[in-house]
Design an enzyme around this catalytic site. Structure first.
Site, PDB file in Angstrom:
ATOM      1  N   ARG A  95       0.827  -1.208   0.000  1.00 24.99           N
ATOM      2  CA  ARG A  95       0.000   0.000   0.000  1.00 24.99           C
ATOM      3  C   ARG A  95       0.859   1.254   0.000  1.00 24.99           C
ATOM      4  O   ARG A  95       0.489   2.267  -0.596  1.00 24.99           O
ATOM      5  CB  ARG A  95      -0.940  -0.004   1.215  1.00 24.99           C
ATOM      6  CG  ARG A  95      -1.942   1.140   1.204  1.00 24.99           C
ATOM      7  CD  ARG A  95      -3.000   0.969   2.259  1.00 24.99           C
ATOM      8  NE  ARG A  95      -2.447   1.014   3.609  1.00 24.99           N
ATOM      9  CZ  ARG A  95      -3.196   1.050   4.706  1.00 24.99           C
ATOM     10  NH1 ARG A  95      -4.522   1.049   4.607  1.00 24.99           N
ATOM     11  NH2 ARG A  95      -2.641   1.073   5.898  1.00 24.99           N
ATOM     12  N   LYS A 197      -2.161   7.454   1.422  1.00 27.96           N
ATOM     13  CA  LYS A 197      -1.855   7.855   2.798  1.00 27.96           C
ATOM     14  C   LYS A 197      -0.788   8.945   2.741  1.00 27.96           C
ATOM     15  O   LYS A 197       0.396   8.713   2.974  1.00 27.96           O
ATOM     16  CB  LYS A 197      -1.405   6.650   3.617  1.00 27.96           C
ATOM     17  CG  LYS A 197      -2.527   5.682   3.928  1.00 27.96           C
ATOM     18  CD  LYS A 197      -2.086   4.552   4.829  1.00 27.96           C
ATOM     19  CE  LYS A 197      -1.822   4.997   6.266  1.00 27.96           C
ATOM     20  NZ  LYS A 197      -3.061   5.433   6.959  1.00 27.96           N
TER      21      LYS A 197
END
Length: 232
Positions: A95, A197
């Site tokens: 991720r 993020k």
């Protein structure tokens, strides 16, 4: 890079570890951290584990001005038989690279990052707390370090991993919390950076979080928007 290419400098001044009662989320940090540099044309290099400490950066570093940064969060746990366990860290680095792609940051070798993380956790394993409901929080992040005010992707970066013994994030502990559904202050729109993020996403949620807390809520669920095309 290979595992044995990580240079390690052992701290000669070990910190005092917090007691179970002193543990707060993100307030204490382990003795060491991992750092790796990126230079355009050279790629990722100079992987090292060093004593935890301040970073020296140019005030013009792009991370300060254009927010080119991403991060992850995962944990190490101490089992009942005193083993230190990680929960699917490979998925966190996967991720991280997805966030990197969206923010124009070079991809990181996920296998090497995992190897570096395991070496760091092993070195500082005494920091993994034993009390129920506690863990060692791990924060990998990437920052743009090129000292330039031109609006463009950076030509240099640092990939860093720091670690912190933590308890529950919320004062309620492992119990239900009140969540406010926010529809005005949003951080995700089609084509935006909501799924990455990156620091700016979290900064944009602070106002909604503060307003929710003033109304007696612990956390806020920020809704995404749907763009409706105008009728001709």
């Amino acid at each position: 890079m290979k595992h044995d290419e990580i240079q390690t400098v052992i701290s000669t001044e070990r910190k005092e570890k917090p007691t179970d009662e002193q543990i707060e989320f993100g307030k204490h940090y382990t003795d060491h951290m991992f750092i790796m540099d990126y230079t355009e044309g050279q790629g990722w290099h100079s992987a090292r584990i060093v004593p935890y400490g301040p970073l020296e950066m140019d005030p013009a570093a792009k991370v300060f001005h254009y927010g080119q940064t991403v991060f992850e969060g995962l944990k190490a746990y101490r089992s009942k038989d005193d083993k230190v366990l990680l929960f699917r860290p490979d998925q966190n680095f996967k991720r991280l690279n997805e966030s990197n792609a969206r923010i124009c940051i070079p991809q990181i070798d996920e296998a090497f990052a995992l190897s570096a993380l395991k070496q760091l956790v092993t070195l500082d394993q005494d920091w993994v707390p034993k009390a129920e409901g506690t863990s060692l929080y791990i924060r990998p992040f990437v920052i743009a370090t090129e000292p330039s005010l031109g609006l463009a992707r950076s030509t240099s970066y640092q990939f860093i991993i720091i670690m912190s013994p933590v308890g529950s994030y919320y004062k309620e502990g492992i119990n239900p919390v009140k969540i406010f559904v926010e529809e005005q202050y949003i951080r995700a729109v089609p084509g935006g950076t909501g799924e990455a993020k990156t620091g700016g996403n979290y900064a944009s949620s602070l106002l909604a979080q503060e307003l929710a807390e003033k109304s007696g809520y612990t956390q806020v669920l920020i809704m995404a928007t749907t763009i409706v095309p105008l009728k001709p």
